[in-house]
Design a protein around this motif. Structure first.
Motif, PDB file in Angstrom:
ATOM      1  N   TYR A  33       0.846  -1.205   0.000  1.00 63.66           N
ATOM      2  CA  TYR A  33       0.000   0.000   0.000  1.00 63.66           C
ATOM      3  C   TYR A  33       0.874   1.245   0.000  1.00 63.66           C
ATOM      4  O   TYR A  33       1.983   1.234   0.539  1.00 63.66           O
ATOM      5  N   ILE A  48      -3.233   0.544  -3.843  1.00 64.44           N
ATOM      6  CA  ILE A  48      -3.023  -0.771  -3.267  1.00 64.44           C
ATOM      7  C   ILE A  48      -2.541  -1.703  -4.370  1.00 64.44           C
ATOM      8  O   ILE A  48      -2.971  -1.592  -5.520  1.00 64.44           O
ATOM      9  N   TYR A  50      -2.057  -5.802  -5.111  1.00 63.17           N
ATOM     10  CA  TYR A  50      -2.372  -7.146  -4.610  1.00 63.17           C
ATOM     11  C   TYR A  50      -1.276  -8.150  -4.942  1.00 63.17           C
ATOM     12  O   TYR A  50      -1.230  -9.238  -4.362  1.00 63.17           O
ATOM     13  N   SER A  56      -4.385  -1.307  -7.833  1.00 63.48           N
ATOM     14  CA  SER A  56      -5.728  -0.759  -7.816  1.00 63.48           C
ATOM     15  C   SER A  56      -5.716   0.611  -7.149  1.00 63.48           C
ATOM     16  O   SER A  56      -4.957   0.837  -6.200  1.00 63.48           O
ATOM     17  N   GLY A  58      -6.651   3.692  -4.820  1.00 66.05           N
ATOM     18  CA  GLY A  58      -7.219   3.885  -3.504  1.00 66.05           C
ATOM     19  C   GLY A  58      -8.195   5.049  -3.531  1.00 66.05           C
ATOM     20  O   GLY A  58      -8.885   5.269  -4.527  1.00 66.05           O
ATOM     21  N   GLY A  97      -4.293  -9.948   0.609  1.00 61.92           N
ATOM     22  CA  GLY A  97      -5.213  -8.861   0.335  1.00 61.92           C
ATOM     23  C   GLY A  97      -6.488  -8.918   1.142  1.00 61.92           C
ATOM     24  O   GLY A  97      -7.316  -8.018   1.086  1.00 61.92           O
ATOM     25  N   LEU A  98      -6.645  -9.978   1.938  1.00 65.71           N
ATOM     26  CA  LEU A  98      -7.845 -10.062   2.752  1.00 65.71           C
ATOM     27  C   LEU A  98      -7.830  -8.960   3.799  1.00 65.71           C
ATOM     28  O   LEU A  98      -6.801  -8.694   4.411  1.00 65.71           O
ATOM     29  N   GLY A  99      -8.961  -8.362   4.028  1.00 59.13           N
ATOM     30  CA  GLY A  99      -9.023  -7.209   4.911  1.00 59.13           C
ATOM     31  C   GLY A  99      -8.667  -7.479   6.340  1.00 59.13           C
ATOM     32  O   GLY A  99      -8.505  -6.561   7.128  1.00 59.13           O
ATOM     33  N   TYR A 100      -8.534  -8.738   6.724  1.00 57.21           N
ATOM     34  CA  TYR A 100      -8.243  -9.040   8.108  1.00 57.21           C
ATOM     35  C   TYR A 100      -6.751  -9.084   8.421  1.00 57.21           C
ATOM     36  O   TYR A 100      -6.370  -9.280   9.560  1.00 57.21           O
ATOM     37  N   ALA A 101      -5.924  -8.940   7.430  1.00 58.29           N
ATOM     38  CA  ALA A 101      -4.486  -9.072   7.650  1.00 58.29           C
ATOM     39  C   ALA A 101      -3.893  -7.777   8.182  1.00 58.29           C
ATOM     40  O   ALA A 101      -4.208  -6.699   7.688  1.00 58.29           O
ATOM     41  N   GLU A 102      -3.037  -7.910   9.187  1.00 57.57           N
ATOM     42  CA  GLU A 102      -2.372  -6.751   9.763  1.00 57.57           C
ATOM     43  C   GLU A 102      -1.496  -6.077   8.717  1.00 57.57           C
ATOM     44  O   GLU A 102      -0.813  -6.736   7.928  1.00 57.57           O
ATOM     45  N   GLN A 103      -1.516  -4.764   8.715  1.00 51.25           N
ATOM     46  CA  GLN A 103      -0.649  -3.995   7.841  1.00 51.25           C
ATOM     47  C   GLN A 103       0.586  -3.558   8.617  1.00 51.25           C
ATOM     48  O   GLN A 103       0.481  -3.052   9.732  1.00 51.25           O
TER      49      GLN A 103
ATOM     50  N   TYR B  32     -14.422  -5.481   9.524  1.00 51.61           N
ATOM     51  CA  TYR B  32     -13.140  -5.600  10.230  1.00 51.61           C
ATOM     52  C   TYR B  32     -12.823  -4.240  10.815  1.00 51.61           C
ATOM     53  O   TYR B  32     -12.933  -3.216  10.122  1.00 51.61           O
ATOM     54  N   TYR B  36      -4.878   1.414  15.430  1.00 47.39           N
ATOM     55  CA  TYR B  36      -3.443   1.522  15.227  1.00 47.39           C
ATOM     56  C   TYR B  36      -2.925   2.630  16.145  1.00 47.39           C
ATOM     57  O   TYR B  36      -3.609   3.618  16.410  1.00 47.39           O
ATOM     58  N   LEU B  46      -0.212  -1.892  14.546  1.00 51.66           N
ATOM     59  CA  LEU B  46      -1.497  -2.421  14.958  1.00 51.66           C
ATOM     60  C   LEU B  46      -1.511  -2.659  16.463  1.00 51.66           C
ATOM     61  O   LEU B  46      -0.622  -3.307  17.016  1.00 51.66           O
ATOM     62  N   ARG B  51     -13.097  -8.729  14.326  1.00 49.49           N
ATOM     63  CA  ARG B  51     -13.973  -8.960  13.196  1.00 49.49           C
ATOM     64  C   ARG B  51     -15.416  -8.769  13.631  1.00 49.49           C
ATOM     65  O   ARG B  51     -15.726  -8.801  14.821  1.00 49.49           O
ATOM     66  N   ASN B  95     -14.371  -6.716   3.358  1.00 52.67           N
ATOM     67  CA  ASN B  95     -13.700  -7.730   2.553  1.00 52.67           C
ATOM     68  C   ASN B  95     -14.536  -8.116   1.349  1.00 52.67           C
ATOM     69  O   ASN B  95     -14.835  -9.290   1.138  1.00 52.67           O
ATOM     70  N   THR B 100     -11.606  -5.124  -1.190  1.00 48.80           N
ATOM     71  CA  THR B 100     -10.839  -6.138  -0.481  1.00 48.80           C
ATOM     72  C   THR B 100      -9.452  -5.612  -0.137  1.00 48.80           C
ATOM     73  O   THR B 100      -8.734  -5.118  -0.996  1.00 48.80           O
ATOM     74  N   GLY B 101      -9.087  -5.745   1.122  1.00 51.93           N
ATOM     75  CA  GLY B 101      -7.753  -5.354   1.554  1.00 51.93           C
ATOM     76  C   GLY B 101      -7.602  -3.892   1.904  1.00 51.93           C
ATOM     77  O   GLY B 101      -6.573  -3.490   2.440  1.00 51.93           O
ATOM     78  N   LYS B 102      -8.608  -3.088   1.607  1.00 50.24           N
ATOM     79  CA  LYS B 102      -8.486  -1.651   1.854  1.00 50.24           C
ATOM     80  C   LYS B 102      -8.999  -1.311   3.241  1.00 50.24           C
ATOM     81  O   LYS B 102     -10.055  -1.766   3.659  1.00 50.24           O
TER      82      LYS B 102
END
Lengths: 114, 115
Positions: A33, A48, A50, A56, A58, A97-103, B32, B36, B46, B51, B95, B100-102
């Motif tokens: 990102y 972003i 992937y 893609s 933002g 790219g799943l929204g649950y992953a820590e950045q 989600y 931070y 984080l 969720r 998601n 997705t991912g944003k």
């Protein structure tokens, strides 16, 4: 030592010049990102990515483009920089790219456009 | 409009106190929610996330509460310490499809904990 790196850390450019900000990560993360942070505005997503060549827009992509030719490397390019692009730019990466992953964020690049 | 909003730009508490940081969101599709933490001249990290299938998650002194019907989530910090002084950014993500991912971030709350 897993981390996100950014180069340069500080940059001063004149209006109209081209700007290249580099970001690298050594965690084999799929998703990367680019954000900018301005006083009182939090973090705004510029682009972003992937995976390689899978980018893609933002929320604020205008005036920026990106390049991702290797998974570990993601570049932000400003063609003909403008004074309102003066900001702190953060790169981040996440496992997927799943929204649950820590950045995980890099240290930031402070860009000044005169 | 601003999709994720933090109502308090700043907050000051005494060491040892309990504090609550609030975040409101607009998008029903967000599933989600995260907080931070950012020290000055440092990068965000984080702190805690949840969720939408749960309404609470606790991690030591930090607890996040989620109220989906009210489109609101909050961060509770107990036994606050001077080291908690930082900017706290709430964030939410959906998601689905093109999002997705944003993550969408709030503008941040500056927290100061006085000894």
């Amino acid at each position: 030592d897993m981390k996100v790196t950014q180069m340069p850390r500080y940059l001063i450019k004149r209006m109209g010049e081209n700007v290249l900000l580099e970001c690298g990560q050594d965690m084999s993360h799929e998703t990367m990102y680019w954000y900018r942070q301005d006083p009182g505005l939090g973090l705004q997503l510029i682009y972003i990515s992937y995976d390689v060549d899978s980018n893609s827009e933002g929320d604020i992509p205008k005036g920026y483009r990106v390049s991702r030719k290797k998974r570990e490397h993601f570049s932000l390019i400003l063609d003909s920089a403008k004074t309102n692009q003066t900001s702190v730019y953060f790169c981040a990466s996440s496992l997927s790219g799943l929204g649950y992953a820590e950045q995980f964020f890099g240290p930031g690049t402070r860009l000044t456009v005169l | 409009g601003q999709q994720v909003k933090q109502s308090s730009p700043s907050l000051t508490v005494q060491e040892g106190g309990i504090l609550i940081l609030n975040c409101d969101y607009e998008n029903d599709m967000f599933d989600y929610f995260a907080w931070y933490k950012k020290y000055p001249d440092n990068s965000p990290t984080l702190l805690i996330s949840v969720r939408s299938n749960v309404d609470k998650r606790e991690d030591g002194r930090f607890t996040v509460f989620l109220n989906k019907s009210g489109k609101h989530f909050s961060l509770h910090i107990t036994a606050s310490q001077p080291e908690d002084t930082a900017v706290y950014l709430c964030a939410a993500g959906a998601n689905t499809g093109a999002n997705t991912g944003k993550l969408t971030f709030g503008h941040g709350t500056i927290l100061r904990v006085h000894p």
